[in-house]
Structure formats: C-alpha cells, structure tokens
Design an enzyme around this catalytic site. Structure first.
Site, mmCIF file in Angstrom:
data_model
loop_
_atom_site.group_PDB
_atom_site.id
_atom_site.type_symbol
_atom_site.label_atom_id
_atom_site.label_comp_id
_atom_site.label_asym_id
_atom_site.label_seq_id
_atom_site.Cartn_x
_atom_site.Cartn_y
_atom_site.Cartn_z
ATOM 1 N N ASP A 55 -12.829 -7.014 15.336
ATOM 2 C CA ASP A 55 -13.624 -5.755 15.883
ATOM 3 C C ASP A 55 -13.081 -5.258 17.288
ATOM 4 O O ASP A 55 -12.748 -6.180 18.217
ATOM 5 C CB ASP A 55 -15.101 -6.433 16.336
ATOM 6 C CG ASP A 55 -15.659 -6.765 15.322
ATOM 7 O OD1 ASP A 55 -15.343 -6.881 14.036
ATOM 8 O OD2 ASP A 55 -16.993 -7.314 15.387
ATOM 9 N N ASP A 91 -26.284 -3.024 6.917
ATOM 10 C CA ASP A 91 -26.220 -4.048 8.196
ATOM 11 C C ASP A 91 -27.965 -3.857 8.253
ATOM 12 O O ASP A 91 -28.642 -2.707 8.430
ATOM 13 C CB ASP A 91 -25.667 -3.262 9.435
ATOM 14 C CG ASP A 91 -24.041 -3.245 9.313
ATOM 15 O OD1 ASP A 91 -23.643 -3.929 8.417
ATOM 16 O OD2 ASP A 91 -23.567 -2.074 9.654
#
Length: 239
Positions: free
Chosen positions: A8, A130
């Site tokens: 990330d 998500d």
C-alpha cells in the site's frame, strides 16, 4: 489458492493502515521498489498494490512509481486506488500492469464497469468490494453506501465481472482474522466469479480456512509485515 502480498503506497512509501484509517499509518518500508524486489526474490509471483494517495485524490497519483515497480521486478501486479477513468485503466495496462481494480466507481457508476469490461476484458478488470458492516465503502473507505456487498457482487457478476477482491474494512490491518462468514456467503452466492480475500489475515491457519471456503486468492499485508507469516511460508502455501 493464489497468495498476493500487499504493498500500500502513501507519500511514496509502503505503509499499512489500521481499519483503513489514514491517521493510523505505519511505514513498513520507505523503499517501495525495494519491498517489491524482496517479494520477487522470494519467488512470489503476484502482488496487490494500492495507491492510497490515489484513493483519496481520485486519480492515479503514484502511477509512475507503480509502473517502475512493474518494470523493475517483472512481478504480476494488480493495482487499485483512485481508478476513475477508462484512460487511467488503459494507461496502467499499457505500462504492463496485469489487473486493474475498480472500487468506488462500481457503486457510483455501474455502467463504467460494463464499459471497462467490454474495452479491456474480464481478465484485466477486477471489482474491489470494500465493506463496513456489510455495506460497501467508497472514496478511500471514507464514505459508506447503502449497497450491501452481496447485492453489488451479484449485480457485477451478471455484468460479466469474473474476479472480485473483497475486504472487510473493520478487519483490515487488525490481525484479528478474516470475516470468514462473509467469504462463505460470497462464494456460495456467486455462480461463476471468483473471490480474492483481503483483510484481517493473522496467521497461516487463516489461509487454510480461506482455501477450504473456496476463495481463489488471498491478500496478505500486516501478517507478513508484522512477522506472523514469512515469505517462505507464503511461497510454500501457494505451491
């Protein structure tokens, strides 16, 4: 089951967040390319890259760094974060990225997904779902919609989506274990599409459970960076 270590990216560094909270950021490697090379040298085949800056900005903020990562390592790479236009997708694919993840736009503009599938093919387009308490989170997880994760997945599958990345935001970065019930339901509800699990992986046994549930792949982030699971274990598991 495919294992995808995660990188990330925030402010040019590899980081981990806690439950998607940008204020609870831990830098795990200031050298993104170096981290990617560690994965490649270990024999990992595919990685999951998230442009966290892009998720906030709504554009491919770290595009050049991600493109350099692909060139430097030759790893299979899927990228998410800030994908809002067909031009962004085309550009990522042009520089060698293998799969592009569409997240927020799947909720806000389903027709965008349909066009992307038609233009680039289902093997290149992944829909990222998500969820917080089962409802789909968007805009870098800062907003929560009224759409539940199963409804969105089934709608997208009918449209031709063949691969999903599903993340329970409340488990992500917590090392508390995945939301197994959600994966069981998602795998059962889908007829042809496959699921990549993400969020909450804490130990090797979590991967075994997910494999039994029938997910096609699992993304491993904090469990690796914290030392709970090492690269030899991940590589052996995938083999």
């Amino acid at each position: 089951m495919q294992i995808l270590p995660a990188i990330d990216i925030k402010d040019g560094e590899a980081v981990r967040l806690f439950k998607g909270d940008f204020a609870r950021k831990t830098v795990v490697n200031s050298d993104v390319l170096g981290q990617a090379r560690i994965f490649a040298d270990a024999g990992i085949k595919f990685i999951h890259v998230v442009d966290l800056d892009g998720a906030l900005d709504g554009r491919a903020t770290n595009r050049d760094l991600i493109a350099a990562l692909k060139v430097a390592t030759g790893l299979g790479v899927e990228v998410g974060g800030g994908i809002r236009t067909l031009e962004q997708i085309a550009d990522y694919l042009a520089v060698g990225i293998d799969r592009v993840i569409i997240g927020s736009m799947a909720v806000k503009d389903p027709a965008f997904v349909k066009t992307a599938l038609e233009q680039f093919g289902a093997d290149r387009i992944v829909v990222g779902i998500d969820a917080k308490n089962g409802y789909v989170a968007t805009e870098g997880w800062l907003e929560t919609s009224t759409v539940d994760y199963i409804s969105l997945a089934k709608e997208m599958e009918k449209m031709g989506v063949s691969l999903f990345v599903y993340t329970d935001v409340d488990r992500d970065g917590t090392l508390t274990g995945p939301n197994f019930a959600h994966y069981e339901r998602l795998v059962a509800e889908l007829t042809t599409a496959k699921v990549i699990a993400s969020g909450g992986i804490a130990e090797l046994s979590d991967l075994t459970k997910l494999q039994k549930i029938g997910v096609a792949g699992t993304i491993v982030g904090k469990a690796y960076y914290s030392g709970n699971i090492n690269l030899d274990q991940l590589k052996a598991f995938e083999d």
